[in-house]
Each structure stands twice: as structure tokens, then as C-alpha cells.
Motif scaffolding. Structure first.
Motif, mmCIF file in Angstrom:
data_model
loop_
_atom_site.group_PDB
_atom_site.id
_atom_site.type_symbol
_atom_site.label_atom_id
_atom_site.label_comp_id
_atom_site.label_asym_id
_atom_site.label_seq_id
_atom_site.Cartn_x
_atom_site.Cartn_y
_atom_site.Cartn_z
ATOM 1 N N GLU A 1 4.857 -0.016 3.239
ATOM 2 C CA GLU A 1 4.589 0.989 4.272
ATOM 3 C C GLU A 1 4.559 2.308 3.533
ATOM 4 N N ARG A 2 3.408 2.930 3.454
ATOM 5 C CA ARG A 2 3.306 4.123 2.617
ATOM 6 C C ARG A 2 3.863 5.345 3.350
ATOM 7 N N THR A 3 5.042 5.764 2.942
ATOM 8 C CA THR A 3 5.674 6.922 3.567
ATOM 9 C C THR A 3 5.693 8.114 2.614
ATOM 10 N N GLY A 4 5.082 7.953 1.427
ATOM 11 C CA GLY A 4 5.010 9.059 0.479
ATOM 12 C C GLY A 4 3.625 9.681 0.492
ATOM 13 N N TYR A 5 3.287 10.349 -0.587
ATOM 14 C CA TYR A 5 1.965 10.961 -0.753
ATOM 15 C C TYR A 5 0.951 9.843 -1.003
ATOM 16 N N VAL A 6 -0.122 9.820 -0.230
ATOM 17 C CA VAL A 6 -1.141 8.784 -0.395
ATOM 18 C C VAL A 6 -2.452 9.451 -0.806
ATOM 19 N N ALA B 1 -4.484 2.994 -17.487
ATOM 20 C CA ALA B 1 -3.205 3.672 -17.236
ATOM 21 C C ALA B 1 -2.047 2.674 -17.189
ATOM 22 N N LYS B 2 -2.203 1.627 -16.417
ATOM 23 C CA LYS B 2 -1.082 0.685 -16.240
ATOM 24 C C LYS B 2 -0.913 -0.219 -17.463
ATOM 25 N N GLY B 3 -2.032 -0.560 -18.119
ATOM 26 C CA GLY B 3 -1.915 -1.312 -19.372
ATOM 27 C C GLY B 3 -1.262 -0.457 -20.444
ATOM 28 N N ALA C 1 10.023 8.197 -2.544
ATOM 29 C CA ALA C 1 9.753 8.519 -1.135
ATOM 30 C C ALA C 1 9.210 7.342 -0.348
ATOM 31 N N SER C 2 8.826 6.275 -1.020
ATOM 32 C CA SER C 2 8.073 5.241 -0.313
ATOM 33 C C SER C 2 8.127 3.909 -1.053
ATOM 34 N N GLY C 3 7.754 2.870 -0.345
ATOM 35 C CA GLY C 3 7.436 1.569 -0.924
ATOM 36 C C GLY C 3 8.449 1.028 -1.925
ATOM 37 N N ILE C 4 7.959 0.638 -3.090
ATOM 38 C CA ILE C 4 8.806 -0.003 -4.101
ATOM 39 C C ILE C 4 9.887 0.970 -4.595
ATOM 40 N N GLY C 5 9.524 2.256 -4.704
ATOM 41 C CA GLY C 5 10.500 3.241 -5.167
ATOM 42 C C GLY C 5 11.656 3.396 -4.191
ATOM 43 N N VAL D 1 9.057 16.615 -7.343
ATOM 44 C CA VAL D 1 8.395 16.742 -8.645
ATOM 45 C C VAL D 1 6.994 16.155 -8.564
ATOM 46 N N ASP D 2 6.042 16.854 -9.200
ATOM 47 C CA ASP D 2 4.696 16.300 -9.366
ATOM 48 C C ASP D 2 4.623 15.697 -10.758
ATOM 49 N N LEU D 3 4.447 14.390 -10.827
ATOM 50 C CA LEU D 3 4.442 13.706 -12.123
ATOM 51 C C LEU D 3 3.223 14.061 -12.969
ATOM 52 N N ALA D 4 2.265 14.777 -12.378
ATOM 53 C CA ALA D 4 1.120 15.260 -13.161
ATOM 54 C C ALA D 4 1.470 16.500 -13.966
ATOM 55 N N ILE E 1 0.079 -8.089 -5.703
ATOM 56 C CA ILE E 1 -0.137 -7.328 -4.472
ATOM 57 C C ILE E 1 1.146 -7.321 -3.645
ATOM 58 N N THR E 2 1.582 -6.131 -3.317
ATOM 59 C CA THR E 2 2.884 -5.950 -2.676
ATOM 60 C C THR E 2 2.713 -5.174 -1.378
ATOM 61 N N ARG E 3 3.290 -5.703 -0.326
ATOM 62 C CA ARG E 3 3.141 -5.062 0.978
ATOM 63 C C ARG E 3 4.048 -3.839 1.059
ATOM 64 N N LEU F 1 13.293 11.128 -7.003
ATOM 65 C CA LEU F 1 12.246 12.064 -7.440
ATOM 66 C C LEU F 1 10.921 11.659 -6.820
ATOM 67 N N ASP F 2 10.221 12.608 -6.224
ATOM 68 C CA ASP F 2 8.907 12.305 -5.646
ATOM 69 C C ASP F 2 8.208 13.623 -5.318
ATOM 70 N N ILE F 3 6.891 13.548 -5.190
ATOM 71 C CA ILE F 3 6.114 14.723 -4.797
ATOM 72 C C ILE F 3 6.193 14.944 -3.284
HETATM 73 N N1 LIG Z 1 1.836 -2.115 -3.863
HETATM 74 C C1 LIG Z 1 1.236 -2.836 -4.819
HETATM 75 O O1 LIG Z 1 0.531 -3.834 -4.537
HETATM 76 C C2 LIG Z 1 1.435 -2.467 -6.276
HETATM 77 C C3 LIG Z 1 1.062 -3.384 -7.255
HETATM 78 C C4 LIG Z 1 1.249 -3.068 -8.595
HETATM 79 C C5 LIG Z 1 1.783 -1.841 -8.953
HETATM 80 N N2 LIG Z 1 2.122 -0.948 -7.988
HETATM 81 C C6 LIG Z 1 2.679 0.349 -8.422
HETATM 82 O O2 LIG Z 1 3.951 0.537 -7.824
HETATM 83 C C7 LIG Z 1 4.223 1.941 -7.740
HETATM 84 C C8 LIG Z 1 4.711 2.248 -6.339
HETATM 85 O O3 LIG Z 1 3.651 2.031 -5.437
HETATM 86 P P1 LIG Z 1 3.844 1.482 -3.963
HETATM 87 O O4 LIG Z 1 2.974 0.304 -3.815
HETATM 88 O O5 LIG Z 1 5.286 1.388 -3.619
HETATM 89 O O6 LIG Z 1 3.117 2.659 -3.150
HETATM 90 P P2 LIG Z 1 3.648 3.936 -2.387
HETATM 91 O O7 LIG Z 1 2.445 4.763 -2.110
HETATM 92 O O8 LIG Z 1 4.470 3.491 -1.232
HETATM 93 O O9 LIG Z 1 4.607 4.658 -3.447
HETATM 94 C C9 LIG Z 1 4.145 5.522 -4.460
HETATM 95 C C10 LIG Z 1 5.060 6.727 -4.530
HETATM 96 O O10 LIG Z 1 4.633 7.547 -5.631
HETATM 97 C C11 LIG Z 1 4.638 8.904 -5.197
HETATM 98 N N3 LIG Z 1 3.698 9.684 -5.982
HETATM 99 C C12 LIG Z 1 2.348 9.582 -6.013
HETATM 100 N N4 LIG Z 1 1.814 10.531 -6.801
HETATM 101 C C13 LIG Z 1 2.856 11.252 -7.286
HETATM 102 C C14 LIG Z 1 2.962 12.378 -8.136
HETATM 103 N N5 LIG Z 1 1.873 12.992 -8.648
HETATM 104 N N6 LIG Z 1 4.199 12.853 -8.415
HETATM 105 C C15 LIG Z 1 5.310 12.285 -7.890
HETATM 106 N N7 LIG Z 1 5.279 11.214 -7.065
HETATM 107 C C16 LIG Z 1 4.064 10.720 -6.771
HETATM 108 C C17 LIG Z 1 4.243 8.838 -3.722
HETATM 109 O O11 LIG Z 1 4.613 9.997 -3.006
HETATM 110 C C18 LIG Z 1 4.974 7.581 -3.263
HETATM 111 O O12 LIG Z 1 6.267 7.888 -2.797
HETATM 112 C C19 LIG Z 1 2.915 2.640 -8.124
HETATM 113 O O13 LIG Z 1 3.008 3.088 -9.478
HETATM 114 C C20 LIG Z 1 1.878 1.553 -7.987
HETATM 115 O O14 LIG Z 1 0.751 1.774 -8.817
HETATM 116 C C21 LIG Z 1 1.978 -1.237 -6.661
#
Ligand SMILES: NC(=O)c1ccc[n+]([C@@H]2O[C@H](COP(=O)([O-])OP(=O)(O)OC[C@H]3O[C@@H](n4cnc5c(N)ncnc54)[C@H](O)[C@@H]3O)[C@@H](O)[C@H]2O)c1
Length: 267
Positions: A194-199, A161-163, A17-21, A65-68, A190-192, A39-41
Motif C-alpha cells: 500500500e503506497r503511503t510514501g512518495y509515488v 540501478a538495482k543490479g 514512510a511506506s511498504g517494505i520500509g 531526506v531526499d535520497l537524490a 513482486i511484493t504487494r 528516513l524518507d522524503i
Molecule cells: N514492491 C515490489 O514489488 C518491489 C520489488 C523489488 C524491489 N522493491 C524495492 O523495494 C523498495 C521499497 O519499495 P516498496 O515496494 O515498499 O514501495 P513504496 O513506494 O511503498 O516505498 C518506497 C519508499 O521510498 C520512498 N522514497 C522514494 N523516493 C525517495 C527519495 N528520493 N528519497 C527518500 N525516500 C524516497 C517513498 O517515499 C516510499 O516511502 C524500493 O527500493 C523498491 O524498488 C520493491
């Protein structure tokens, strides 16, 4: 059943829904995916990503989907398998960063952060591997984070978690190697976005001995080798490369995408 080589390939992205995904869903499409499961919440952001995938010429399958929730993960992959018939590339990106004073972290906070990021990634891998083992091919890319390897005050739970995702990836890669499946991970700096998903809440500010800590990311880029933020496209391109046959010899690796090692001394 559709074949990967003859009729295009099928990808899946969590956190779409957002960002890197979102960037990865679009990069999969640009790389010739016939279908991309998003897939996203967050249904609204995910719908926008799906619309962009369709506009770019691939079939989008939008799944909330809720990944939890492991039951929801199982259901979501079942839908994808039923609709696409196969799965060639899975990018497990959904999750988030969280900061908390180690002495104040509650079991509930631990469970939430580790549950979505690490447990969610494990059970997503479990589902993807089951499909890929049955077809004898496929590639998974998991999402780690630099905060797991270059410590930041207040990120101990995040690092766990990430390790864990990084070491989990290496272990799964070993198991998958002789079944035609590869499992790699990326670790962005650190990655720029625009958070358009669940924050979710990103945690309270953390006190640092001999200084102050702020959750403001202003000026953060000064602490990196490149002196700048990464852009989502830079992460998505590496994920897409790892997910495709061009990376057929790469398995169990963690690719760091941060513009260069962090300086240990600032001078
Ligand atoms: N932006 C950074 O600097 C950075 C650096 C290292 C790692 N990451 C990782 O990259 C991934 C993407 O983050 P991003 O920076 O693009 O931020 P983001 O907030 O734009 O994207 C995260 C996405 O995950 C979804 N999400 C959150 N909780 C969820 C759940 N319970 N079930 C399903 N979907 C869920 C959100 O809705 C959102 O679409 C994350 O795992 C983050 O930890 C980001």
C-alpha cells in the motif's frame, strides 16, 4: 555512549514512510530495537510509521531526506548519530521502480532513477559504514530487485540501478568484513504494497515486440513460481534477520525473496 549489547540496539530504515520500509521499521521494533530512525522524503507517511514504532515501544526518530541529495543524506545520518550515539542496523530500502522504452530514455530520467536508487544507496552506505567502523560493529541491508536478474521489457535503467546495488553490496561487504561490519542485500519479487510514501511516475507503457505491454500488474503473480505476490512482512523479516547478530556469518550475499525461481517455460 550506549552499548549495543547492554542497552538495546539502534536501527535505521530509509524508505520508512511506506511498504517494505515501514514493515521493516516495525519488524526492527518487534525484534527489540531500542530506537529506530525513520528516513524518507514523504513526511506524512514517515510520521505515521514513527507513531507506530513509538506505539510498539521503541524510540522513533523521524528524519525527512531526499535520497537524490547527498548533502541531505549526510545531514540525516549526522542527526541519527547525534541522537542515538550509535547505529547497529541500517536497512537501505528507499527508492522506486521505473519503466521506460530504452530508445526514449532521457539523461534526466537515467540520472533520477539511478541517482535515487544506486547513488542514494551508495552514499547511505558510506554514512552508515563511517559510524559502524568507528564502533567496530554493525550490519547493513541494501535493497536490490528481481527485475535486475530476470529481465522485464523496459526495465533496463532499473536493472542498472538495482543490479548495481547488488554488486556494490558484495564489494562493500569485502571491505567491511574485517572491521566487524556486514553488508548484505535482498532482492524481492513482486511484493504487494500500500503506497503511503512518495509515488513518482513509474514510466510510460512500453511496446513489446510480438505482444503488448501494460503497466497493469493484474495477473502478474501467474508468472511466478509460487503463483502469488510476496507480502511486505515476508521481506521485512528477512531484512531483520540479516541485520541482526543471528546472521553473523552472512556477508556479501544477495537473498532473493520471491517464493522460488521464475519459470522459464509456461506449461
Ligand atoms: N514492491 C515490489 O514489488 C518491489 C520489488 C523489488 C524491489 N522493491 C524495492 O523495494 C523498495 C521499497 O519499495 P516498496 O515496494 O515498499 O514501495 P513504496 O513506494 O511503498 O516505498 C518506497 C519508499 O521510498 C520512498 N522514497 C522514494 N523516493 C525517495 C527519495 N528520493 N528519497 C527518500 N525516500 C524516497 C517513498 O517515499 C516510499 O516511502 C524500493 O527500493 C523498491 O524498488 C520493491
Amino acid at each position: 555512549m550506549t552499548t549495543a549489547s547492554g542497552d538495546g540496539w539502534f536501527g535505521l530504515v530509509t524508505g520508512a514512510a511506506s511498504g517494505i520500509g515501514r514493515a521493516t521499521a516495525l519488524a526492527f521494533t518487534a525484534a527489540g530495537a531500542r530506537g529506530v530512525a525513520c528516513l524518507d522524503i514523504h513526511a506524512d507517511g514517515n510520521a505515521e510509521t514513527a507513531a507506530r514504532v513509538e506505539a510498539a515501544g521503541a524510540r522513533a526518530l523521524q528524519v525527512t531526506v531526499d535520497l537524490a541529495d547527498v548533502g541531505q543524506i549526510r545531514t540525516a545520518y549526522g542527526v541519527v548519530h547525534r541522537e542515538f550515539g550509535r547505529l547497529d542496523a541500517a536497512a537501505h530500502i528507499g527508492g522506486y521502480s521505473w519503466r521506460g522504452d530504452t530508445l526514449r530514455v532521457t539523461p534526466e530520467e537515467w540520472d533520477q532513477v539511478v541517482g535515487v536508487n544506486l547513488r542514494g544507496t551508495f552514499f547511505s552506505c558510506q554514512q552508515a559504514l563511517a559510524i559502524m567502523y568507528a564502533q567496530g560493529s554493525g550490519a547493513i541491508v541494501n535493497m536490490s530487485a528481481d527485475a535486475a536478474f530476470d529481465p522485464i521489457h523496459g526495465y533496463s535503467v532499473q536493472a542498472a540501478a538495482k543490479g548495481g546495488i547488488a554488486t556494490l553490496t558484495r564489494s562493500l561487504a569485502f571491505e567491511a568484513a574485517r572491521r566487524g561490519v556486514r553488508v548484505n542485500a535482498v532482492s524481492p519479487g513482486i511484493t504487494r504494497v500500500e503506497r503511503t510514501g512518495y509515488v513518482p511516475s513509474r514510466g510510460a507503457p512500453v511496446a513489446v515486440p510480438g505482444g503488448t505491454a501494460s503497466d497493469s500488474s493484474e495477473g502478474l503473480e501467474r508468472h511466478t513460481a509460487a503463483g502469488r505476490w510476496m507480502e511486505v512482512g515476508e521481506i521485512a523479516e528477512v531484512i531483520t534477520f540479516l541485520a541482526r547478530p543471528g546472521a553473523s556469518g552472512v556477508n556479501g550475499e544477495l537473498v532473493r525473496i520471491n517464493g522460488g525461481p521464475y519459470p522459464t517455460l509456461e506449461f
